[in-house]
Design a protein around this motif. Structure first.
Motif, short mmCIF file in Angstrom:
data_model
loop_
_atom_site.label_atom_id
_atom_site.label_comp_id
_atom_site.label_asym_id
_atom_site.label_seq_id
_atom_site.Cartn_x
_atom_site.Cartn_y
_atom_site.Cartn_z
N ASP A 127 24.33 67.65 68.15
CA ASP A 127 25.39 66.65 68.07
C ASP A 127 24.84 65.39 67.40
O ASP A 127 23.96 64.71 67.94
N THR A 129 26.05 62.41 66.94
CA THR A 129 26.21 61.14 67.65
C THR A 129 25.18 60.99 68.76
O THR A 129 24.60 59.92 68.94
N LYS A 130 24.93 62.06 69.49
CA LYS A 130 23.97 62.00 70.59
C LYS A 130 22.53 61.86 70.09
O LYS A 130 21.75 61.07 70.62
N LEU A 150 26.94 57.34 57.98
CA LEU A 150 27.84 58.06 58.89
C LEU A 150 29.09 58.47 58.13
O LEU A 150 29.93 57.64 57.79
N PRO A 152 31.49 61.15 59.06
CA PRO A 152 31.94 62.22 59.97
C PRO A 152 33.32 62.75 59.63
O PRO A 152 34.08 62.14 58.89
N ASN A 156 34.66 61.38 65.32
CA ASN A 156 33.43 61.64 66.06
C ASN A 156 32.71 60.37 66.48
O ASN A 156 31.94 60.38 67.43
N ILE A 157 32.92 59.28 65.74
CA ILE A 157 32.18 58.05 65.99
C ILE A 157 32.92 57.16 66.98
O ILE A 157 34.11 56.86 66.80
N GLU A 158 32.21 56.75 68.03
CA GLU A 158 32.78 55.83 69.02
C GLU A 158 31.98 54.54 69.02
O GLU A 158 30.85 54.48 68.54
N LEU A 161 28.21 54.12 70.06
CA LEU A 161 27.16 54.46 69.10
C LEU A 161 26.95 53.32 68.11
O LEU A 161 25.80 52.97 67.80
#
Length: 295
Positions: A127, A129-130, A150, A152, A156-158, A161
């Protein structure tokens, strides 16, 4: 200021901006005596196979018009090759992709096409993001500087992050924010979004303030109800300005110019943004990025 670009050619524009920025970035770290102290890192959290086309479609696909999915697919990727083909390479490259087969193909591509850089490259499967969040937390940023790209699918991006990237105080971020492909789809026109969409928007922007920024009371009230209905009052420009304001709250510098990227049907898909985390380097970084975004 949002610079609007139309048609499928935006893929080239996105990658050209990245290429020119990475070239200028490496020039700074090779010519500036003080900057040579730092190890430079390029990180792509959604690297794909390194080619322009992959078959990866996000879990958010249900939000999209089925006709848009082939276009989404065609726009990926090319960024990995651009970073690897720089005349002045980074000291370290980190490529991440969720799919095992994509990571394996990228690893194979690096070994066959860029053998001189294999010792500098790390391909991670998982993953994005993780894994990127772990890198932000665990790296010794006193000795390193990085550019993170980034790009995505979907949402997917919050915000959590983005905050971790900013907190490193050492990372320049190029972000393709899912404007029409994400945020605008969740903002219902005649009423506020349902709870699940509202929660997703709050995680995306890092605040529930989007609610008052994007909605206003309806002038057509219900005669039989005391409740005030809300309707959407947010253009793409307003959504972009809200995002830039949010980025400015956590990054040392944010390029005021963004580039709205449209698909071949002239529908806005993404907003290309730039933010710099290091206070000393931010003015120069923002100046370069802002120029590229305005071209």
């Amino acid at each position: 200021m949002i610079d609007h670009q139309f048609g499928g050619a935006w893929t080239e524009q996105k990658l050209e901006a990245l290429k020119h920025y990475l070239t200028a970035y490496r020039l700074i770290f090779t010519q500036n005596e003080k900057a040579r102290f730092f190890k430079t890192i390029y990180i792509d959290a959604f690297a794909g196979t390194g080619e322009r086309k992959t078959a990866d479609v996000s879990d958010e696909a249900s939000l999209f018009d089925p006709e848009e999915l082939p276009e989404l697919d065609a726009y990926k990727k090319g960024s990995a090759r651009i970073a690897l083909e720089l005349s002045s390479p980074f000291d370290e490259y980190i490529f991440i992709d969720k799919k095992k087969e994509h990571a394996a193909q990228l690893e194979s591509t690096i070994e066959s096409d860029y053998p001189q850089l294999t010792s500098r490259c790390k391909v991670m499967q998982g993953d994005g993001t993780k894994l990127l969040a772990e890198i932000c937390r665990n790296r010794d940023w006193k000795k390193s500087r990085a550019v993170v790209f980034l790009d995505p699918y979907g949402m997917n991006i919050e915000w959590a992050l983005l905050k971790q990237i900013a907190d490193a105080k050492a990372i320049d971020l190029w972000l393709l924010f899912p404007m029409g492909m994400g945020a605008n789809r969740l903002l219902k026109r005649d009423s506020t979004p349902p709870q699940s969409f509202s929660e997703k928007l709050t995680r995306m922007f890092g605040t529930p303030e989007w609610h008052s920024a994007f909605y206003k009371p309806s002038t057509q009230g219900d005669f039989f109800s005391d409740e005030i209905s809300l309707i959407k009052d947010a253009s793409f420009d307003q959504i972009g300005e809200f995002l830039i304001g949010r980025l400015k709250s956590i990054f040392s510098g944010v390029a005021p110019t963004t580039k709205a990227l449209f698909n071949s049907r002239n529908n806005p898909m993404y907003l290309l943004c730039f933010a710099a985390g290091n206070q000393i380097g931010a003015p120069t970084a923002v100046k370069i990025a802002n120029h590229l975004l305005g071209k």
